[in-house]
Design a protein around this motif. Structure first.
Motif, PDB file in Angstrom:
ATOM      1  N   GLN A   1       0.839  -1.195   0.000  1.00 52.21           N
ATOM      2  CA  GLN A   1       0.000   0.000   0.000  1.00 52.21           C
ATOM      3  C   GLN A   1       0.875   1.246   0.000  1.00 52.21           C
ATOM      4  N   MET A   2       0.574   2.184  -0.899  1.00 56.40           N
ATOM      5  CA  MET A   2       1.357   3.410  -1.003  1.00 56.40           C
ATOM      6  C   MET A   2       0.756   4.493  -0.113  1.00 56.40           C
ATOM      7  N   HIS A   3       1.575   5.105   0.725  1.00 55.17           N
ATOM      8  CA  HIS A   3       1.151   6.179   1.608  1.00 55.17           C
ATOM      9  C   HIS A   3       1.819   7.475   1.150  1.00 55.17           C
ATOM     10  N   THR A   4       1.050   8.552   1.066  1.00 54.13           N
ATOM     11  CA  THR A   4       1.534   9.842   0.584  1.00 54.13           C
ATOM     12  C   THR A   4       1.473  10.874   1.696  1.00 54.13           C
ATOM     13  N   PHE A   5       2.527  11.703   1.784  1.00 52.96           N
ATOM     14  CA  PHE A   5       2.585  12.765   2.782  1.00 52.96           C
ATOM     15  C   PHE A   5       2.991  14.067   2.110  1.00 52.96           C
ATOM     16  N   VAL A   6       2.463  15.172   2.624  1.00 51.80           N
ATOM     17  CA  VAL A   6       2.877  16.501   2.202  1.00 51.80           C
ATOM     18  C   VAL A   6       3.286  17.277   3.454  1.00 51.80           C
TER      19      VAL A   6
END
Length: 257
Positions: free
Chosen positions: A156-161
């Motif tokens: 699962q790909m997790h994205t953060f900004v």
């Protein structure tokens, strides 16, 4: 490589010149640049010129870097951008303004140019001027590409900004960052003052960059000694790089990132 008969190509020289720049090897960098054509039969391209500007800039030879750009056949935005980054590094506002003017003449919608110029003012404590530059950028509808981080765990790909608040485990992530902050301060690690741009150290560590959020998420989501593979669409800042490096070695040399 030369002793083994490996042919040097354009990419090899880019890596070599970049290494000289990052290591501050002022003597060898220009030598390899000048040797590209007579020794290796390669004509310098824009990437090689950018490395040279970066090398001179990092070494605080800003006037030499400016003259180097002017002597090149076709000054490009990337060359002026490298010099503006050096102006930010050394807090040279006067040259930074002149360089930014060249950038905006070539590329009026250069978001990075506005950001570097405003950060140059910030390094010298001119916060009001920094805010004014940011306002001008917004009025002209010039927007920078947001920095995003991706970390993949269990397919699962997790994205953060930056200052992300959307991740469902954000409270745990913030708690992990707080523990890391305490540990690092106890060990005597202070972030470089110039990198903070007059923000508080606590704010940078706890509410900081997407790299830190992804790194903390990886720590709380995996067993010890699990390698963490973190990807970003922009360059990782020096502060986050140093934090990852310090933590890796504090954990008995465990290369988690």
């Amino acid at each position: 490589m030369c002793q083994e008969g490996v042919i040097m190509d354009r990419a090899t020289l880019v890596c070599l010149l970049s290494a000289c720049s990052l290591a501050g090897i002022l003597n060898e960098g220009p030598y390899y640049f000048k040797s590209m054509n007579p020794i290796y039969g390669l004509c310098p391209e824009m990437e090689h010129y950018s490395c040279m500007v970066d090398l001179l800039g990092r070494s605080a030879l800003l006037s030499e870097a400016e003259n180097f750009i002017k002597m090149s056949s076709q000054p490009q935005v990337s060359l002026w951008m490298a010099l503006l980054a050096a102006c930010r590094l050394h807090g040279n506002v006067q040259l930074g303004e002149r360089v930014a003017k060249c950038i905006f003449e070539l590329d009026p919608e250069s978001a990075r140019g506005y950001v570097l110029l405003s950060n140059t003012y910030a390094t010298t404590g001119e916060s009001d001027t920094k805010a004014n530059i940011q306002n001008i950028r917004k009025e002209r509808h010039v927007y920078k590409q947001p920095g995003c981080i991706w970390i993949q765990l269990d397919s699962q790909m997790h994205t953060f900004v930056v200052d992300d608040k959307e991740h469902p485990r954000m409270m745990e992530i913030r708690a992990q960052l707080k523990e890391l902050s305490k540990h690092m301060k106890k060990e005597g690690y202070p972030p470089e003052e110039q990198l903070l741009l007059h923000e508080s150290k606590t704010e940078v560590l706890l509410h900081g960059h997407s790299e830190m959020l992804a790194f903390a998420f990886g720590l709380i989501s995996t067993p010890p000694d699990t390698p963490l593979h973190i990807l970003k669409n922009l360059q990782v800042c020096s502060h986050c790089y140093e934090v990852h490096y310090e933590i890796s070695w504090e954990n008995n040399g465990c290369k988690r990132c």
